[in-house]
Design a protein around this motif. Structure first.
Motif, mmCIF file in Angstrom:
data_model
loop_
_atom_site.group_PDB
_atom_site.id
_atom_site.type_symbol
_atom_site.label_atom_id
_atom_site.label_comp_id
_atom_site.label_asym_id
_atom_site.label_seq_id
_atom_site.Cartn_x
_atom_site.Cartn_y
_atom_site.Cartn_z
ATOM 1 N N ASN A 173 44.967 82.275 80.399
ATOM 2 C CA ASN A 173 46.279 81.850 80.939
ATOM 3 C C ASN A 173 46.357 80.341 81.159
ATOM 4 O O ASN A 173 47.423 79.826 81.484
ATOM 5 C CB ASN A 173 46.612 82.599 82.242
ATOM 6 C CG ASN A 173 45.695 82.235 83.404
ATOM 7 O OD1 ASN A 173 44.958 81.266 83.343
ATOM 8 N ND2 ASN A 173 45.743 83.024 84.478
ATOM 9 N N PRO A 227 45.125 72.745 79.752
ATOM 10 C CA PRO A 227 45.904 71.791 80.556
ATOM 11 C C PRO A 227 46.255 72.314 81.948
ATOM 12 O O PRO A 227 46.433 71.519 82.871
ATOM 13 C CB PRO A 227 47.166 71.560 79.727
ATOM 14 C CG PRO A 227 47.238 72.689 78.760
ATOM 15 C CD PRO A 227 45.832 73.122 78.511
ATOM 16 N N LEU A 228 46.320 73.630 82.098
ATOM 17 C CA LEU A 228 46.662 74.143 83.422
ATOM 18 C C LEU A 228 45.525 73.877 84.415
ATOM 19 O O LEU A 228 45.748 73.649 85.602
ATOM 20 C CB LEU A 228 46.980 75.644 83.357
ATOM 21 C CG LEU A 228 47.623 76.240 84.612
ATOM 22 C CD1 LEU A 228 48.844 75.444 85.062
ATOM 23 C CD2 LEU A 228 48.015 77.699 84.394
ATOM 24 N N GLY A 255 45.438 67.533 90.124
ATOM 25 C CA GLY A 255 46.601 67.322 90.993
ATOM 26 C C GLY A 255 46.451 68.020 92.324
ATOM 27 O O GLY A 255 47.124 67.665 93.299
ATOM 28 N N TYR A 264 43.530 71.224 84.147
ATOM 29 C CA TYR A 264 43.619 69.772 84.363
ATOM 30 C C TYR A 264 44.676 69.482 85.426
ATOM 31 O O TYR A 264 44.439 68.724 86.372
ATOM 32 C CB TYR A 264 43.994 69.105 83.039
ATOM 33 C CG TYR A 264 43.773 67.615 83.005
ATOM 34 C CD1 TYR A 264 42.551 67.089 82.635
ATOM 35 C CD2 TYR A 264 44.798 66.729 83.324
ATOM 36 C CE1 TYR A 264 42.344 65.718 82.583
ATOM 37 C CE2 TYR A 264 44.602 65.364 83.274
ATOM 38 C CZ TYR A 264 43.369 64.863 82.898
ATOM 39 O OH TYR A 264 43.177 63.501 82.862
ATOM 40 N N ALA A 265 45.837 70.116 85.263
ATOM 41 C CA ALA A 265 46.938 69.871 86.198
ATOM 42 C C ALA A 265 46.609 70.420 87.588
ATOM 43 O O ALA A 265 46.819 69.749 88.600
ATOM 44 C CB ALA A 265 48.215 70.513 85.657
ATOM 45 N N SER A 275 45.194 78.008 78.900
ATOM 46 C CA SER A 275 44.908 77.262 77.672
ATOM 47 C C SER A 275 46.150 76.651 77.040
ATOM 48 O O SER A 275 47.285 76.956 77.394
ATOM 49 C CB SER A 275 44.243 78.179 76.648
ATOM 50 O OG SER A 275 45.222 78.871 75.918
ATOM 51 N N SER A 276 45.894 75.806 76.075
ATOM 52 C CA SER A 276 46.972 75.273 75.245
ATOM 53 C C SER A 276 47.468 76.367 74.309
ATOM 54 O O SER A 276 46.883 77.450 74.224
ATOM 55 C CB SER A 276 46.451 74.092 74.428
ATOM 56 O OG SER A 276 46.298 72.984 75.257
ATOM 57 N N ASN A 304 53.273 78.292 91.270
ATOM 58 C CA ASN A 304 54.578 78.959 91.340
ATOM 59 C C ASN A 304 54.922 79.591 89.981
ATOM 60 O O ASN A 304 54.102 79.579 89.060
ATOM 61 C CB ASN A 304 55.651 77.987 91.852
ATOM 62 C CG ASN A 304 55.985 76.899 90.835
ATOM 63 O OD1 ASN A 304 55.547 76.963 89.681
ATOM 64 N ND2 ASN A 304 56.757 75.913 91.255
ATOM 65 N N ASP A 305 56.119 80.115 89.866
ATOM 66 C CA ASP A 305 56.506 80.802 88.629
ATOM 67 C C ASP A 305 56.496 79.881 87.411
ATOM 68 O O ASP A 305 56.511 80.342 86.272
ATOM 69 C CB ASP A 305 57.907 81.405 88.782
ATOM 70 C CG ASP A 305 57.880 82.594 89.730
ATOM 71 O OD1 ASP A 305 56.779 83.119 89.987
ATOM 72 O OD2 ASP A 305 58.961 82.984 90.227
ATOM 73 N N TYR A 306 56.522 78.571 87.681
ATOM 74 C CA TYR A 306 56.551 77.601 86.581
ATOM 75 C C TYR A 306 55.168 76.988 86.347
ATOM 76 O O TYR A 306 55.038 75.973 85.675
ATOM 77 C CB TYR A 306 57.570 76.504 86.887
ATOM 78 C CG TYR A 306 58.969 77.049 87.038
ATOM 79 C CD1 TYR A 306 59.823 77.126 85.945
ATOM 80 C CD2 TYR A 306 59.426 77.505 88.271
ATOM 81 C CE1 TYR A 306 61.101 77.637 86.072
ATOM 82 C CE2 TYR A 306 60.702 78.018 88.408
ATOM 83 C CZ TYR A 306 61.539 78.093 87.307
ATOM 84 O OH TYR A 306 62.796 78.603 87.426
ATOM 85 N N ASN A 307 54.155 77.584 86.975
ATOM 86 C CA ASN A 307 52.773 77.117 86.844
ATOM 87 C C ASN A 307 52.550 75.742 87.454
ATOM 88 O O ASN A 307 51.658 74.997 87.013
ATOM 89 C CB ASN A 307 52.330 77.093 85.370
ATOM 90 C CG ASN A 307 51.980 78.482 84.873
ATOM 91 O OD1 ASN A 307 51.482 79.308 85.635
ATOM 92 N ND2 ASN A 307 52.267 78.758 83.619
ATOM 93 N N LEU A 308 53.352 75.380 88.433
ATOM 94 C CA LEU A 308 53.149 74.094 89.110
ATOM 95 C C LEU A 308 52.322 74.354 90.360
ATOM 96 O O LEU A 308 52.566 75.301 91.103
ATOM 97 C CB LEU A 308 54.491 73.449 89.459
ATOM 98 C CG LEU A 308 55.426 73.263 88.248
ATOM 99 C CD1 LEU A 308 56.716 72.561 88.672
ATOM 100 C CD2 LEU A 308 54.746 72.467 87.135
ATOM 101 N N VAL A 309 51.336 73.480 90.580
ATOM 102 C CA VAL A 309 50.332 73.757 91.608
ATOM 103 C C VAL A 309 50.738 73.239 92.992
ATOM 104 O O VAL A 309 51.372 72.196 93.121
ATOM 105 C CB VAL A 309 48.959 73.159 91.199
ATOM 106 C CG1 VAL A 309 49.014 71.640 91.181
ATOM 107 C CG2 VAL A 309 47.846 73.642 92.126
ATOM 108 N N GLN A 310 50.377 74.001 93.992
ATOM 109 C CA GLN A 310 50.506 73.579 95.384
ATOM 110 C C GLN A 310 49.160 73.835 96.044
ATOM 111 O O GLN A 310 48.679 74.968 96.043
ATOM 112 C CB GLN A 310 51.614 74.393 96.072
ATOM 113 C CG GLN A 310 51.929 73.934 97.478
ATOM 114 C CD GLN A 310 52.647 72.583 97.494
ATOM 115 O OE1 GLN A 310 53.631 72.390 96.801
ATOM 116 N NE2 GLN A 310 52.110 71.635 98.260
#
Lengths: 376, 513
Positions: free
Chosen positions: A327, A78-79, A86, A81-82, A329-330, A152-158
């Motif tokens: 890193n 999912p990381l 995104g 995919y995101a 994966s689900s 970022n530290d929360y795995n949110l993409v920029q």
């Protein structure tokens, strides 16, 4: 048995499953390849309709495999995919647009009162088969050349590039990869149609077309292969998980994973073999060795990207943000459950193959089309 | 986690998703129901051997195919939009949400894709029975795909079977079976698919009524109406039954949505159901304004709907927003306070882990664990944000229910007239039959408006607000995409309607189809 598999084994298993689905999708892009041939290879409406109806009976399988490819990535990594969808926003939106255009084109193309006209729908098909596949190739090319994102530290993409993914199309490697896929799709399209149609002159042209398109694909293939073995690759330290650029990483992967090397070589040989027997030996069965070769080649490419401590979605902007099968994966639980679900895949493939055989056992002819009021 | 919230971006992302979903839902219900109707028609053909039934089957199949193609086109956008426009969501709940989407691909889409080709092009390539089997499989596959996406949607409405992992900063699945078998998911599936059956029945009735009004293909039209009315009546009754179940579950899982559906601001016992009302659009939580400009209430009915007995309080929006000790309801203000503690302690935990301070990490984790159930509330700016749009939810609910009730009566009348072979004697009823399909679309869309607007501001109920779930894009990018999709979908919709209208006018004898 599946329940006792450890997380890293499941991660590797799911990379294999995703790779298989992706490879089958590339094989099935014979539909897209065929779509790019209908405007140039046909002499009249009968021939055009014949080609459209032949590949039109398979377009949904290709489409569904693409959707499953996305769904399988979502469920297992999912990381990715995101981050990719995104982040590399515009490239994916552009790809999706071409597939929306395709989805209606077969059904609407020859229907009376179809608003946009037959030609428009045929152009839609061409765009999907050319631009759509080119962009998919460019997107997959970034598995090796890297992308511009930071987590970022929360795995949110920029995303760090203003073109948001379209910049992938400005890399020679990515474009070459994409063009190779476009010409490969045209090779496969020609081979599939040659096998499926009962039309002597058209089949003859398709046999030549497969060969010519293979010749067009070769320079791009060679460039991709040469760059692949020479380029720096994104290696992962198995202990710390740190990602670094390593000279000749993909060559190293090939040498350290001989099975992958065998897959790659055997795959390419089979692709060429299929075209050669079609062109020079009068066979129309070239789609099968070439199709198998396509699947094996793609499996090798995916393996190079994901296995042997390699980052499959590297970040050029921040190496530590790079994605690996470990890193991205689900969770262990989800991969385990999805592996049970995946047991159904061979059965699904079996019934698809059975019905494929039923539907394609008789070649498609102009006469049959003329008698079929449901034809595209 | 989220430094800055751009509401304009969130609203464009919501608008784009709503646009895609609403366009998609124009086509999906017809696919769900018409696939079964085609299977019924073909079954009669195979059983009787009457070629007229084959012609009838092929006619409806042609319309099915036209509709199906555009449903597929809008569907792919919907799946990938979770990634493009809601990438934070995709990471934070992808461990759970991705599974049903992948299962949908394996167990449903391939069935559709494989048997669709056989259904359309296999008439002379496979045996009659194998063809019938394929038609049934298309219907099964279509509805299975609805099952999995509605399992996913049901989980968003009532998240279960997962746990937040502070190390990965995401929710992780603990129990797939509880996700699949959730009462909310099953209720969503049964209600949405049966509404699709209903809509498809209306479609068949509408087209057939048009033929009868034009005095064309009378026998064909009457046969179609007879089958569609039986299917439609059973479906509409089932829709009512599952709707009641749905409301009962919503009372437990999404009380704020139920309160918004009824514009119920203060809980009372017993609570009435507003049959007809004009809501005060300016009313805000906690103010003293009247909730209605005008209303007619059926006493005790909402209590009955929510509790299945005439005793018990249905909490209102103010009870849920500000809390109600007597009803043991914790207010949103307190949830926001605890949510902010959870957000801060999660940040402290991540920072401590990064710096290698194990003691501080453990301390922060302990605080986080005490407050993690409120994590999503920590991103709300005010208590008012927890309240969905009351007027939209209220009116959409009434539109859906009143039209649903009307359809039951309509099918009864049509069935009676059909049995008596008197349909052609009542042109006004036939005209209403033609109109009914448009009302069906209105009801169907209204149902999803209730479901989705009523759960705002949550992407995942109580866990993840839409303000956090979105991608890190600029609002201009998403706005451009919105208009691109609007243009594309509208062009394709016009094409679909024009083609469909032409095919209908050509009738079962057909032209090029």
């Amino acid at each position: 048995m599946i329940g006792s598999l450890d997380w890293s084994t499941l991660q590797q298993l799911w990379w294999l499953i995703v790779s298989v689905v992706g490879s089958l999708f590339v094989f099935l892009t014979f539909v897209q390849g065929g779509q790019t041939l209908i405007l140039t290879l046909t002499n009249d409406d009968n021939e055009k309709n014949l080609m459209v109806n032949s590949i039109g009976r398979k377009w949904e399988l290709t489409f569904t495999t693409l959707v499953l490819f996305g769904g399988a990535f979502y469920a297992s990594f999912p990381l990715f995919y995101a981050s990719s969808f995104g982040g590399a926003y515009w490239v994916w939106i552009a790809i999706l647009f071409t597939f929306v255009m395709q989805a209606v084109s077969y059904e609407y193309r020859r229907k009376p009162n179809n608003f946009l006209g037959q030609k428009t729908y045929e152009i839609f098909m061409f765009i999907n088969g050319s631009v759509g596949i080119l962009l998919i190739g460019a997107a997959v090319g970034t598995f090796f050349t890297g992308s511009n994102f930071v987590l970022n530290d929360y795995n949110l993409v920029q995303w760090t590039h203003p073109l948001r993914g379209l910049e992938a199309a400005f890399s020679l490697f990515n474009v070459s990869f994409g063009l190779f896929l476009v010409f490969l799709a045209r090779v496969l399209g020609s081979l599939y149609l040659a096998n499926n149609l009962e039309h002597q002159s058209l089949v003859g042209q398709l046999q030549v077309s497969a060969f010519n398109n293979l010749l067009c694909a070769l320079p791009f293939l060679l460039y991709v292969l040469i760059r692949l073995v020479l380029m720096d690759g994104f290696a992962v330290d198995p202990t710390s998980g740190d990602v670094s650029l390593v000279s000749g990483k993909y060559l190293q992967n090939l040498l350290e994973m001989p099975l992958v090397l065998i897959l790659l070589v055997a795959g390419l040989v089979l692709v060429v073999f299929g075209v050669v027997i079609n062109r020079f030996m009068g066979s129309v069965r070239g789609i099968w060795p070439s199709g198998l070769g396509t699947v094996l080649t793609c499996l090798a490419v995916f393996s190079l990207a994901g296995y042997n401590n390699t980052s499959f979605y590297p970040s050029k902007a921040d190496l530590s943000s790079s994605l690996t099968i470990y890193n991205a994966s689900s969770s262990h639980y989800t991969l385990t459950m999805m592996s049970y679900v995946a047991i159904a895949v061979p059965f699904v493939l079996a019934y698809i193959a059975w019905f494929w055989r039923q539907m394609d056992s008789k070649k498609l002819s102009v006469e049959e089309l003329a008698a079929d009021d449901k034809s595209y | 986690m989220i430094e800055q919230i751009d509401l304009s971006l969130v609203n464009w992302a919501r608008a784009t998703f709503a646009l895609t979903a609403m366009y998609h839902w124009i086509f999906v219900p017809l696919t769900l129901g018409l696939s079964f109707l085609c299977a019924f028609f073909e079954s009669i053909y195979v059983r009787t051997g009457n070629e007229e039934w084959k012609k009838l089957t092929k006619f409806w199949m042609t319309l099915f195919g036209i509709n199906f193609a555009i449903g597929v086109a809008t569907g792919i956008i919907l799946e990938f939009e979770f990634g493009t426009n809601w990438s934070n969501y995709s990471w934070m709940v992808g461990d759970i949400f991705g599974a049903p989407l992948a299962i949908e691909g394996i167990f449903a889409f391939f069935i559709e894709a494989t048997f669709f080709a056989v259904m359309f092009f296999g008439w002379d390539r496979v045996t009659k029975k194998m063809h019938l089997f394929s038609t049934w499989m298309v219907a099964v596959g279509s509805n299975l795909s609805a099952l999995w996406i509605l399992v996913a949607n049901g989980w968003m409405q009532s998240p279960i079977g997962m746990k937040f992992n502070p190390d990965t900063a995401r929710f992780e699945m603990q129990d797939l079976w509880s996700v699949i078998s959730s009462r909310v998911a099953i209720s969503h599936f049964t209600h949405a698919t049966s509404s699709g059956f209903l809509l498809a029945s209306l479609f068949v009735v509408a087209v057939s009524c048009w033929f009868l009004l034009k005095n064309r293909h009378s026998l064909f039209a009457k046969r179609s109406i007879a089958v569609a009315c039986v299917f439609g009546l059973l479906s509409s009754l089932f829709v009512a039954f599952t709707g009641d179940e749905h409301a009962f579950i919503t009372a437990r899982t999404q009380p704020m949505k139920l309160a918004a559906m009824e514009a119920l601001w203060e809980g009372k016992e017993p609570t009435g159901l507003i049959a007809v009302g004009l809501v005060n659009p300016d009313k805000k939580p906690g103010d003293e304004q009247d909730p209605f400009e005008f209303s007619i209430e059926i006493p005790g009915m909402l209590t009955l709907l929510a509790h299945r007995r005439f005793e018990g309080v249905v909490p209102g929006i103010n009870d849920l927003t500000f809390g109600n000790e007597k009803l043991q309801i914790e207010g949103v203000a307190e949830k926001i306070r605890r949510g902010r503690v959870a957000v801060a302690s999660l940040g402290d935990y991540k920072a401590a882990r990064k710096s290698g301070d194990a003691v501080a990490a453990e301390r922060s984790l302990k605080i986080f664990n005490q407050n993690q159930d409120y994590l999503g509330y920590g991103y709300l700016d005010s208590v008012e944000q927890a309240v969905p749009s009351v007027p939209i939810t209220f009116y959409a609910f009434r539109t859906m229910v009143s039209l649903g009730t009307l359809f039951i009566l309509m099918f009864l009348v049509f069935l009676y007239l059909s049995a008596k072979n008197k349909l052609e004697d009542y042109p006004l009823i036939l005209k209403f039959g033609v109109l009914s399909v448009f009302l069906g679309y209105v009801a169907s869309q209204a149902g999803w408006v209730v479901t989705e607007v009523g759960r705002q501001p949550w992407a995942i109920q109580g866990m993840l607000p839409v303000t956090v779930a979105r991608s890190n894009l600029d609002s201009g990018t998403v706005a451009v995409t919105f208009f691109l999709f609007l243009f594309l979908f509208t062009a394709l919709l016009i094409a679909e309607i024009k083609i469909m209208a032409k095919q209908i006018s050509l009738g079962p004898e057909g032209g090029k189809s």
